[in-house]
Design a protein around this motif. Structure first.
Motif, mmCIF file in Angstrom:
data_model
loop_
_atom_site.group_PDB
_atom_site.id
_atom_site.type_symbol
_atom_site.label_atom_id
_atom_site.label_comp_id
_atom_site.label_asym_id
_atom_site.label_seq_id
_atom_site.Cartn_x
_atom_site.Cartn_y
_atom_site.Cartn_z
ATOM 1 N N ILE A 41 28.335 22.158 41.777
ATOM 2 C CA ILE A 41 26.957 22.039 41.337
ATOM 3 C C ILE A 41 26.933 20.839 40.402
ATOM 4 O O ILE A 41 27.435 20.906 39.283
ATOM 5 C CB ILE A 41 26.474 23.314 40.610
ATOM 6 N N GLY A 42 26.389 19.731 40.879
ATOM 7 C CA GLY A 42 26.420 18.496 40.103
ATOM 8 C C GLY A 42 27.854 18.040 39.932
ATOM 9 O O GLY A 42 28.593 17.898 40.897
ATOM 10 N N ASN A 43 28.266 17.838 38.692
ATOM 11 C CA ASN A 43 29.632 17.417 38.392
ATOM 12 C C ASN A 43 30.564 18.601 38.123
ATOM 13 O O ASN A 43 31.744 18.407 37.870
ATOM 14 C CB ASN A 43 29.654 16.478 37.179
ATOM 15 N N LEU A 44 30.024 19.805 38.126
ATOM 16 C CA LEU A 44 30.826 20.988 37.829
ATOM 17 C C LEU A 44 31.383 21.608 39.106
ATOM 18 O O LEU A 44 30.691 21.726 40.109
ATOM 19 C CB LEU A 44 29.985 22.035 37.102
ATOM 20 N N THR A 45 32.633 22.011 39.062
ATOM 21 C CA THR A 45 33.265 22.723 40.166
ATOM 22 C C THR A 45 33.484 24.165 39.733
ATOM 23 O O THR A 45 34.080 24.421 38.691
ATOM 24 C CB THR A 45 34.612 22.074 40.540
ATOM 25 N N ASN A 46 32.962 25.081 40.510
ATOM 26 C CA ASN A 46 33.106 26.510 40.219
ATOM 27 C C ASN A 46 33.827 27.190 41.362
ATOM 28 O O ASN A 46 33.861 26.687 42.478
ATOM 29 C CB ASN A 46 31.729 27.161 40.028
ATOM 30 N N SER A 47 34.375 28.350 41.084
ATOM 31 C CA SER A 47 35.026 29.122 42.142
ATOM 32 C C SER A 47 34.733 30.602 41.938
ATOM 33 O O SER A 47 34.459 31.049 40.834
ATOM 34 C CB SER A 47 36.530 28.881 42.144
ATOM 35 N N ILE A 48 34.764 31.324 43.042
ATOM 36 C CA ILE A 48 34.596 32.772 43.001
ATOM 37 C C ILE A 48 36.002 33.363 43.045
ATOM 38 O O ILE A 48 36.771 33.051 43.947
ATOM 39 C CB ILE A 48 33.748 33.256 44.181
ATOM 40 N N PRO A 49 36.362 34.213 42.086
ATOM 41 C CA PRO A 49 37.727 34.753 42.050
ATOM 42 C C PRO A 49 38.022 35.693 43.222
ATOM 43 O O PRO A 49 37.112 36.203 43.879
ATOM 44 C CB PRO A 49 37.788 35.496 40.717
ATOM 45 N N LEU A 50 39.309 35.898 43.462
ATOM 46 C CA LEU A 50 39.768 36.753 44.553
ATOM 47 C C LEU A 50 39.702 38.229 44.171
ATOM 48 O O LEU A 50 40.114 38.613 43.073
ATOM 49 C CB LEU A 50 41.205 36.404 44.928
ATOM 50 N N CYS A 51 39.234 39.052 45.096
ATOM 51 C CA CYS A 51 39.197 40.505 44.851
ATOM 52 C C CYS A 51 40.603 41.095 44.798
ATOM 53 O O CYS A 51 40.813 42.126 44.164
ATOM 54 C CB CYS A 51 38.378 41.200 45.936
ATOM 55 N N SER A 52 41.565 40.440 45.441
ATOM 56 C CA SER A 52 42.935 40.961 45.429
ATOM 57 C C SER A 52 43.536 40.932 44.023
ATOM 58 O O SER A 52 44.483 41.646 43.736
ATOM 59 C CB SER A 52 43.819 40.178 46.390
ATOM 60 N N LYS A 53 42.972 40.126 43.135
ATOM 61 C CA LYS A 53 43.447 40.043 41.751
ATOM 62 C C LYS A 53 42.442 40.663 40.770
ATOM 63 O O LYS A 53 42.528 40.448 39.572
ATOM 64 C CB LYS A 53 43.711 38.588 41.389
ATOM 65 N N PHE A 54 41.496 41.440 41.284
ATOM 66 C CA PHE A 54 40.414 42.014 40.486
ATOM 67 C C PHE A 54 40.952 42.861 39.344
ATOM 68 O O PHE A 54 41.786 43.741 39.540
ATOM 69 C CB PHE A 54 39.520 42.861 41.390
ATOM 70 N N ASP A 55 40.465 42.557 38.110
ATOM 71 C CA ASP A 55 40.925 43.294 36.935
ATOM 72 C C ASP A 55 39.785 43.665 35.974
ATOM 73 O O ASP A 55 40.027 43.989 34.824
ATOM 74 C CB ASP A 55 41.997 42.488 36.199
ATOM 75 N N ASN A 141 24.533 48.022 35.408
ATOM 76 C CA ASN A 141 25.458 46.920 35.141
ATOM 77 C C ASN A 141 26.890 47.291 35.508
ATOM 78 O O ASN A 141 27.384 48.355 35.147
ATOM 79 C CB ASN A 141 25.395 46.511 33.667
ATOM 80 N N LEU A 142 27.521 46.392 36.253
ATOM 81 C CA LEU A 142 28.941 46.476 36.612
ATOM 82 C C LEU A 142 29.295 47.776 37.337
ATOM 83 O O LEU A 142 30.403 48.287 37.208
ATOM 84 C CB LEU A 142 29.803 46.293 35.362
ATOM 85 N N CYS A 143 28.376 48.263 38.153
ATOM 86 C CA CYS A 143 28.606 49.528 38.853
ATOM 87 C C CYS A 143 29.479 49.363 40.101
ATOM 88 O O CYS A 143 29.922 50.358 40.672
ATOM 89 C CB CYS A 143 27.282 50.170 39.241
ATOM 90 N N ASN A 144 29.758 48.120 40.543
ATOM 91 C CA ASN A 144 30.519 47.901 41.783
ATOM 92 C C ASN A 144 32.008 47.665 41.517
ATOM 93 O O ASN A 144 32.647 46.874 42.188
ATOM 94 C CB ASN A 144 29.917 46.767 42.604
ATOM 95 N N PHE A 145 32.571 48.369 40.563
ATOM 96 C CA PHE A 145 33.999 48.267 40.256
ATOM 97 C C PHE A 145 34.792 49.194 41.158
ATOM 98 O O PHE A 145 34.235 50.035 41.842
ATOM 99 C CB PHE A 145 34.270 48.602 38.780
ATOM 100 N N ALA A 146 36.081 49.042 41.166
ATOM 101 C CA ALA A 146 36.973 49.919 41.936
ATOM 102 C C ALA A 146 38.382 49.744 41.405
ATOM 103 O O ALA A 146 38.668 48.827 40.653
ATOM 104 C CB ALA A 146 36.928 49.585 43.417
ATOM 105 N N LYS A 147 39.271 50.626 41.826
ATOM 106 C CA LYS A 147 40.669 50.494 41.441
ATOM 107 C C LYS A 147 41.235 49.198 41.990
ATOM 108 O O LYS A 147 40.848 48.738 43.051
ATOM 109 C CB LYS A 147 41.492 51.655 41.994
ATOM 110 N N LYS A 148 42.191 48.650 41.256
ATOM 111 C CA LYS A 148 42.883 47.464 41.755
ATOM 112 C C LYS A 148 43.696 47.830 42.991
ATOM 113 O O LYS A 148 44.183 48.945 43.120
ATOM 114 C CB LYS A 148 43.828 46.897 40.695
ATOM 115 N N ASN A 149 43.837 46.835 43.871
ATOM 116 C CA ASN A 149 44.672 47.040 45.059
ATOM 117 C C ASN A 149 46.135 47.123 44.647
ATOM 118 O O ASN A 149 46.566 46.493 43.699
ATOM 119 C CB ASN A 149 44.490 45.888 46.045
#
Length: 173
Positions: A41-55, A141-149
């Protein structure tokens, strides 16, 4: 202005690119993907984190200004050696965009619709393989959590996904 339960969203976009957004009480959801997603977005680079490392850390939290619900998608692949589940999380897709004529000018308006019910629903994606996806919608808020893989299954899961994608591409081409 479009009022929806606890949320108000007022948005007006003209063709010259002016955007006025007034969200109040936007819901926060966890957001992650199965594979890396990087965008600019413009000059900024963003990323969406991996669910496999969800904490459940702040890195995974996003504000959903066009949604009143969170979603968790569980995809299940049935293979010869067993099943593999993958998970993605994010904001429920509720944004509806329309063009309206107001005071002699066409404007783009965005509204938040309510197409989903709270709870989970399973959809069969391919009757031959038996693969399915379960979509779970929730409010709060934050209702879509789950146990880590389980980390011992991550390497196997990633290998199976690569094999599945390779075979799918082979049949498409």
């Amino acid at each position: 202005m479009f009022c929806l339960r606890r949320f108000e969203v007022s948005l007006m976009v003209t063709f010259c690119g002016t955007i006025v957004i007034k969200p109040s009480d936007a819901i926060k959801c966890y957001k992650c993907q199965v594979s890396p997603v990087i965008y600019k977005i413009g000059n900024l680079t963003n990323s969406i984190p991996l669910c496999s490392k969800f904490d459940e850390s702040d890195e995974y939290i996003t504000e959903c200004q066009y949604s009143t619900m969170c979603v968790k998608k569980i995809s299940r692949l049935y293979l010869q050696n067993g099943t593999v589940d993958t998970v993605t999380r994010g904001c429920a897709s509720q944004k509806y965009t329309d063009q309206v004529l107001k005071q002699g000018a066409w404007r783009v308006e965005h509204k938040v619709e309510e197409p989903y019910k709270e709870g989970c629903e399973e959809f069969k994606e391919n009757n031959l393989s038996g693969s399915s996806s379960t979509y779970c919608y929730c409010r709060g808020n934050l209702c879509n959590f789950a146990k880590k893989n389980d980390p011992t299954n991550q390497l196997l899961t990633n290998a199976i996904i690569v094999i599945f994608v390779f075979n799918a591409i082979k049949y498409i081409l």
